[in-house]
Design a protein around this motif. Structure first.
Motif, PDB file in Angstrom:
ATOM      1  N   SER A 181       0.861  -1.182   0.000  1.00 46.88           N
ATOM      2  CA  SER A 181       0.000   0.000   0.000  1.00 46.88           C
ATOM      3  C   SER A 181       0.896   1.230   0.000  1.00 46.88           C
ATOM      4  O   SER A 181       1.682   1.403   0.935  1.00 46.88           O
ATOM      5  N   MET A 182       0.786   2.043  -1.024  1.00 49.01           N
ATOM      6  CA  MET A 182       1.625   3.232  -1.145  1.00 49.01           C
ATOM      7  C   MET A 182       0.927   4.411  -0.478  1.00 49.01           C
ATOM      8  O   MET A 182      -0.104   4.892  -0.961  1.00 49.01           O
ATOM      9  N   PRO A 183       1.459   4.922   0.638  1.00 46.98           N
ATOM     10  CA  PRO A 183       0.839   6.085   1.273  1.00 46.98           C
ATOM     11  C   PRO A 183       1.195   7.363   0.517  1.00 46.98           C
ATOM     12  O   PRO A 183       2.361   7.728   0.435  1.00 46.98           O
ATOM     13  N   LEU A 184       0.202   8.027  -0.039  1.00 44.48           N
ATOM     14  CA  LEU A 184       0.454   9.291  -0.724  1.00 44.48           C
ATOM     15  C   LEU A 184       0.673  10.408   0.285  1.00 44.48           C
ATOM     16  O   LEU A 184       1.266  11.435  -0.029  1.00 44.48           O
ATOM     17  N   ALA A 185       0.185  10.204   1.495  1.00 47.87           N
ATOM     18  CA  ALA A 185       0.324  11.194   2.552  1.00 47.87           C
ATOM     19  C   ALA A 185       0.255  10.472   3.886  1.00 47.87           C
ATOM     20  O   ALA A 185       0.070   9.254   3.953  1.00 47.87           O
ATOM     21  N   PHE A 186       0.391  11.226   4.979  1.00 46.66           N
ATOM     22  CA  PHE A 186       0.374  10.612   6.308  1.00 46.66           C
ATOM     23  C   PHE A 186       0.045  11.672   7.350  1.00 46.66           C
ATOM     24  O   PHE A 186       0.135  12.878   7.101  1.00 46.66           O
ATOM     25  N   PHE A 187      -0.355  11.205   8.521  1.00 48.07           N
ATOM     26  CA  PHE A 187      -0.634  12.071   9.675  1.00 48.07           C
ATOM     27  C   PHE A 187       0.402  11.784  10.760  1.00 48.07           C
ATOM     28  O   PHE A 187       1.010  10.707  10.775  1.00 48.07           O
ATOM     29  N   LEU A 188       0.573  12.704  11.679  1.00 49.69           N
ATOM     30  CA  LEU A 188       1.426  12.497  12.844  1.00 49.69           C
ATOM     31  C   LEU A 188       0.558  12.290  14.089  1.00 49.69           C
ATOM     32  O   LEU A 188      -0.465  12.950  14.251  1.00 49.69           O
ATOM     33  N   GLU A 189       0.978  11.374  14.941  1.00 59.71           N
ATOM     34  CA  GLU A 189       0.308  11.135  16.218  1.00 59.71           C
ATOM     35  C   GLU A 189       1.313  11.414  17.327  1.00 59.71           C
ATOM     36  O   GLU A 189       2.464  10.983  17.248  1.00 59.71           O
ATOM     37  N   GLY A 190       0.913  12.142  18.362  1.00 58.84           N
ATOM     38  CA  GLY A 190       1.847  12.431  19.429  1.00 58.84           C
ATOM     39  C   GLY A 190       1.179  13.040  20.635  1.00 58.84           C
ATOM     40  O   GLY A 190      -0.018  12.849  20.875  1.00 58.84           O
ATOM     41  N   PHE A 191       1.958  13.763  21.416  1.00 57.08           N
ATOM     42  CA  PHE A 191       1.463  14.502  22.574  1.00 57.08           C
ATOM     43  C   PHE A 191       1.547  15.991  22.273  1.00 57.08           C
ATOM     44  O   PHE A 191       2.402  16.440  21.510  1.00 57.08           O
ATOM     45  N   VAL A 192       0.659  16.759  22.891  1.00 51.18           N
ATOM     46  CA  VAL A 192       0.834  18.205  22.954  1.00 51.18           C
ATOM     47  C   VAL A 192       1.053  18.516  24.426  1.00 51.18           C
ATOM     48  O   VAL A 192       0.318  18.039  25.294  1.00 51.18           O
ATOM     49  N   GLY A 193       2.121  19.256  24.715  1.00 46.88           N
ATOM     50  CA  GLY A 193       2.478  19.521  26.099  1.00 46.88           C
ATOM     51  C   GLY A 193       2.596  20.998  26.397  1.00 46.88           C
ATOM     52  O   GLY A 193       2.915  21.806  25.510  1.00 46.88           O
ATOM     53  N   ASP A 194       2.346  21.349  27.630  1.00 45.21           N
ATOM     54  CA  ASP A 194       2.462  22.733  28.083  1.00 45.21           C
ATOM     55  C   ASP A 194       3.939  23.022  28.330  1.00 45.21           C
ATOM     56  O   ASP A 194       4.471  22.792  29.420  1.00 45.21           O
ATOM     57  N   ALA A 195       4.613  23.521  27.301  1.00 42.02           N
ATOM     58  CA  ALA A 195       6.059  23.744  27.368  1.00 42.02           C
ATOM     59  C   ALA A 195       6.422  24.742  28.458  1.00 42.02           C
ATOM     60  O   ALA A 195       7.455  24.604  29.126  1.00 42.02           O
ATOM     61  N   ASP A 196       5.591  25.748  28.659  1.00 44.28           N
ATOM     62  CA  ASP A 196       5.870  26.769  29.674  1.00 44.28           C
ATOM     63  C   ASP A 196       5.842  26.147  31.078  1.00 44.28           C
ATOM     64  O   ASP A 196       6.746  26.367  31.893  1.00 44.28           O
ATOM     65  N   ASN A 299      -2.837  16.661  11.158  1.00 45.95           N
ATOM     66  CA  ASN A 299      -3.114  16.187   9.795  1.00 45.95           C
ATOM     67  C   ASN A 299      -2.538  17.055   8.684  1.00 45.95           C
ATOM     68  O   ASN A 299      -2.748  16.748   7.511  1.00 45.95           O
ATOM     69  N   SER A 300      -1.800  18.121   9.019  1.00 46.85           N
ATOM     70  CA  SER A 300      -1.181  18.952   7.977  1.00 46.85           C
ATOM     71  C   SER A 300      -0.243  19.945   8.643  1.00 46.85           C
ATOM     72  O   SER A 300      -0.326  20.173   9.859  1.00 46.85           O
ATOM     73  N   PRO A 301       0.657  20.592   7.880  1.00 45.61           N
ATOM     74  CA  PRO A 301       1.511  21.639   8.461  1.00 45.61           C
ATOM     75  C   PRO A 301       0.690  22.766   9.082  1.00 45.61           C
ATOM     76  O   PRO A 301       1.037  23.293  10.142  1.00 45.61           O
ATOM     77  N   TRP A 302      -0.405  23.136   8.432  1.00 42.22           N
ATOM     78  CA  TRP A 302      -1.301  24.166   8.954  1.00 42.22           C
ATOM     79  C   TRP A 302      -1.924  23.713  10.278  1.00 42.22           C
ATOM     80  O   TRP A 302      -1.982  24.448  11.261  1.00 42.22           O
ATOM     81  N   ASP A 303      -2.391  22.470  10.304  1.00 42.00           N
ATOM     82  CA  ASP A 303      -3.019  21.918  11.497  1.00 42.00           C
ATOM     83  C   ASP A 303      -2.019  21.822  12.653  1.00 42.00           C
ATOM     84  O   ASP A 303      -2.384  21.940  13.823  1.00 42.00           O
ATOM     85  N   TYR A 304      -0.761  21.614  12.325  1.00 38.54           N
ATOM     86  CA  TYR A 304       0.307  21.552  13.328  1.00 38.54           C
ATOM     87  C   TYR A 304       0.370  22.852  14.132  1.00 38.54           C
ATOM     88  O   TYR A 304       0.562  22.842  15.354  1.00 38.54           O
ATOM     89  N   LEU A 305       0.176  23.970  13.450  1.00 37.13           N
ATOM     90  CA  LEU A 305       0.195  25.264  14.127  1.00 37.13           C
ATOM     91  C   LEU A 305      -1.103  25.546  14.875  1.00 37.13           C
ATOM     92  O   LEU A 305      -1.100  26.080  15.983  1.00 37.13           O
ATOM     93  N   VAL A 306      -2.205  25.160  14.267  1.00 37.64           N
ATOM     94  CA  VAL A 306      -3.517  25.502  14.826  1.00 37.64           C
ATOM     95  C   VAL A 306      -3.907  24.603  15.997  1.00 37.64           C
ATOM     96  O   VAL A 306      -4.351  25.088  17.045  1.00 37.64           O
ATOM     97  N   SER A 307      -3.748  23.297  15.843  1.00 34.94           N
ATOM     98  CA  SER A 307      -4.235  22.364  16.870  1.00 34.94           C
ATOM     99  C   SER A 307      -3.530  22.550  18.203  1.00 34.94           C
ATOM    100  O   SER A 307      -4.165  22.508  19.259  1.00 34.94           O
ATOM    101  N   SER A 308      -2.210  22.737  18.164  1.00 30.31           N
ATOM    102  CA  SER A 308      -1.499  22.928  19.428  1.00 30.31           C
ATOM    103  C   SER A 308      -1.935  24.227  20.101  1.00 30.31           C
ATOM    104  O   SER A 308      -2.077  24.292  21.325  1.00 30.31           O
ATOM    105  N   ARG A 309      -2.182  25.267  19.281  1.00 32.14           N
ATOM    106  CA  ARG A 309      -2.600  26.562  19.828  1.00 32.14           C
ATOM    107  C   ARG A 309      -3.978  26.469  20.474  1.00 32.14           C
ATOM    108  O   ARG A 309      -4.279  27.207  21.435  1.00 32.14           O
ATOM    109  N   GLU A 310      -4.810  25.566  20.015  1.00 36.18           N
ATOM    110  CA  GLU A 310      -6.138  25.403  20.601  1.00 36.18           C
ATOM    111  C   GLU A 310      -6.066  24.970  22.069  1.00 36.18           C
ATOM    112  O   GLU A 310      -6.976  25.245  22.844  1.00 36.18           O
ATOM    113  N   TYR A 311      -4.987  24.299  22.435  1.00 34.63           N
ATOM    114  CA  TYR A 311      -4.827  23.866  23.815  1.00 34.63           C
ATOM    115  C   TYR A 311      -4.222  24.953  24.702  1.00 34.63           C
ATOM    116  O   TYR A 311      -4.245  24.838  25.922  1.00 34.63           O
TER     117      TYR A 311
END
Length: 468
Positions: A181-196, A299-311
């Motif tokens: 199965s050739m993945p044309l794209a992919f998502f990242l799974e991880g943690f979002v942490g309160d760096a401060d 799910n995307s470079p854009w989402d990488y910036l937005v989703s973490s900021r939501e927390y």
């Protein structure tokens, strides 16, 4: 633009409901009654394509049949571009989805008819083996030698430059030694942490190498700092056990040989490890609890910036801890995976179209669901965000469409996160996930021993694998 949140992800995974998950982000999947995609719609799942009608030596126009469940605007656009470049080739897109009201019946028909066609040596030349979740039993197709090893085509094609693609994703999307199965794209799974909050404790975290044992040690140190009451917020222990298992699926299931390994010290050790985290209140089931980490799906470079900021303003993406008996590295989930029928008479032509779908020529925006497998396309996405300077949050999310300044330092870190993702999250075996959740509850409730539950899961999974 729709975002798949954690609750929906868990629901989709457990219930195996493809319909609910079909429109992640500004995905190329259209569906939902859209009229934008011009594809041949089947009668709720009939597989019309057959690879046996094409004579590769006929000299006439050749038709590559490409079958998928949901209509896909991206594939429609790629078809038009490819046919323009190759007037002797027609890409025939077939879809099975009709509407939400009939999606369950459509899916059942689609799988049944595809299985019948494939086992009869027919079926389409190409099939979308998975979008976000898996509909078709690709592991079973591999077992019966019905899919082409695309890794062999990569190796023998002198025009395919492996360095142009994320090799860590391709290498870890294999079943055994083969890439089916050739993945044309992919998502990242991880943690979002309160760096401060973490920085205030003075505790150093090396998320590139940490294991779950390291996470427990870190959590104990964080607890001693008198900061947040918990290190992680998650559901019940049976759900965390299932998630870690699916993250490290190859430890417990040999997908190539269809063998389970749950009656092992690795699995009982993991069960006890998860229990100890809940007993020590390192992990909280209460979503309202203040914690240093939460799970996140990007799910995307854009989402990488937005989703973490939501927390929160000081949130940072961290790699998930890895299981004790496996290697360090991040976690990814393949997206829009394509397989080739072993009985296709147009393998060379079908492979060329797959290469086109993977190429930089396919337009990919920073908001489109899925990190592109092509490194140059990924770099373009990053540069697009840097040039724009701001991103707009989800209208339906907690920030209600707020403008967010692009953090260039975060984007510079994203490439190493993507390049360090070497563990494929298992997304095809919802049944196994269900079994782990259901049977492990007795252990966490103190009703059965870890060994007894592990043996029960081993027997159930073995029976399930034997039936595939």
């Amino acid at each position: 633009m729709k975002k798949i949140g954690l609750g929906l992800l868990v629901s989709c995974f457990i219930a195996f409901s493809l319909t609910a998950c079909s429109s992640a982000g500004e995905a190329s999947s259209v569906g939902k009654g859209s009229n934008e995609v011009s594809t041949e719609k089947n009668d709720g799942g009939t597989v019309k394509g057959t690879t046996l009608n094409n004579d590769p030596n006929s000299g006439g126009k050749k038709t590559i049949v490409f079958s998928m469940f949901f209509p896909n605007q991206g594939f429609q656009e790629a078809k038009m571009k490819y046919e323009k470049l190759h007037p002797n080739i027609e890409i025939k897109l077939e879809t099975a989805y009709t509407d939400d009201a009939h999606s369950e019946a459509d899916e059942e028909k689609f799988v049944k008819n595809m299985n019948t066609a494939m086992l009869a040596g027919k079926g389409p030349d190409l099939l979308q083996s998975a979008e976000y979740m898996n509909i078709l039993p690709t592991d079973n197709y591999v077992k019966h030698h019905l899919l082409v090893d695309l890794g062999e085509w990569m190796d023998k094609d002198s025009t395919f430059q492996k360095e142009d693609y994320f090799g860590n994703i391709l290498d870890n999307s294999r079943i055994g030694k083969g890439l089916y199965s050739m993945p044309l794209a992919f998502f990242l799974e991880g943690f979002v942490g309160d760096a401060d909050a973490i920085n205030k404790t003075g505790i150093q975290i090396n998320d590139k190498t940490w294991s779950w044992n390291d996470f427990i040690n870190t959590a104990n140190q964080l607890a001693a700092s008198k900061g947040y009451p918990s290190a992680l917020v998650f559901g019940g222990p049976e759900n965390l056990l299932a998630e870690i298992t699916m993250d490290n699926y190859s430890l417990f299931v040999d997908t190539a040989d269809h063998k389970a390994n749950f009656d092992s010290a690795s699995f009982t050790g993991l069960m006890n490890q998860v229990k100890s985290m809940y007993d020590a209140k390192i992990v909280s089931m209460d979503a309202r609890t203040k914690a240093y980490f939460r799970t996140i799906h990007i799910n995307s470079p854009w989402d990488y910036l937005v989703s973490s900021r939501e927390y929160g303003e000081n949130m940072k993406f961290y790699m998930k801890p890895h299981a004790q008996d496996t290697t360090a590295g991040g976690y990814f989930r393949p997206y829009e995976s394509i397989s080739m029928n072993s009985n296709s008479n147009l393998k060379a032509e079908a492979w060329d179209f797959i290469k086109f779908l993977m190429s930089e020529e396919i337009e990919s925006s920073s908001t489109k669901a899925g990190f592109p497998i092509n490194k140059k396309a990924f770099a373009k996405n990053i540069q697009q965000l840097k040039d724009e300077g701001t991103v707009k949050a989800y209208e339906e999310g907690p920030l209600h469409g707020m403008e967010i300044k692009v953090d260039q330092a975060k984007l510079d870190q994203l490439e190493s996160l993507v390049g360090g993702a070497n563990h494929q999250v298992e997304y095809k075996s919802a049944k196994v996930h269900e079994m782990i959740v259901k049977e492990s509850k007795a252990f966490f409730a103190g009703q059965k021993s870890a060994d007894d539950v592990a043996k029960l899961i081993q027997n159930k999974v073995t029976t399930y694998l034997d039936e595939q």
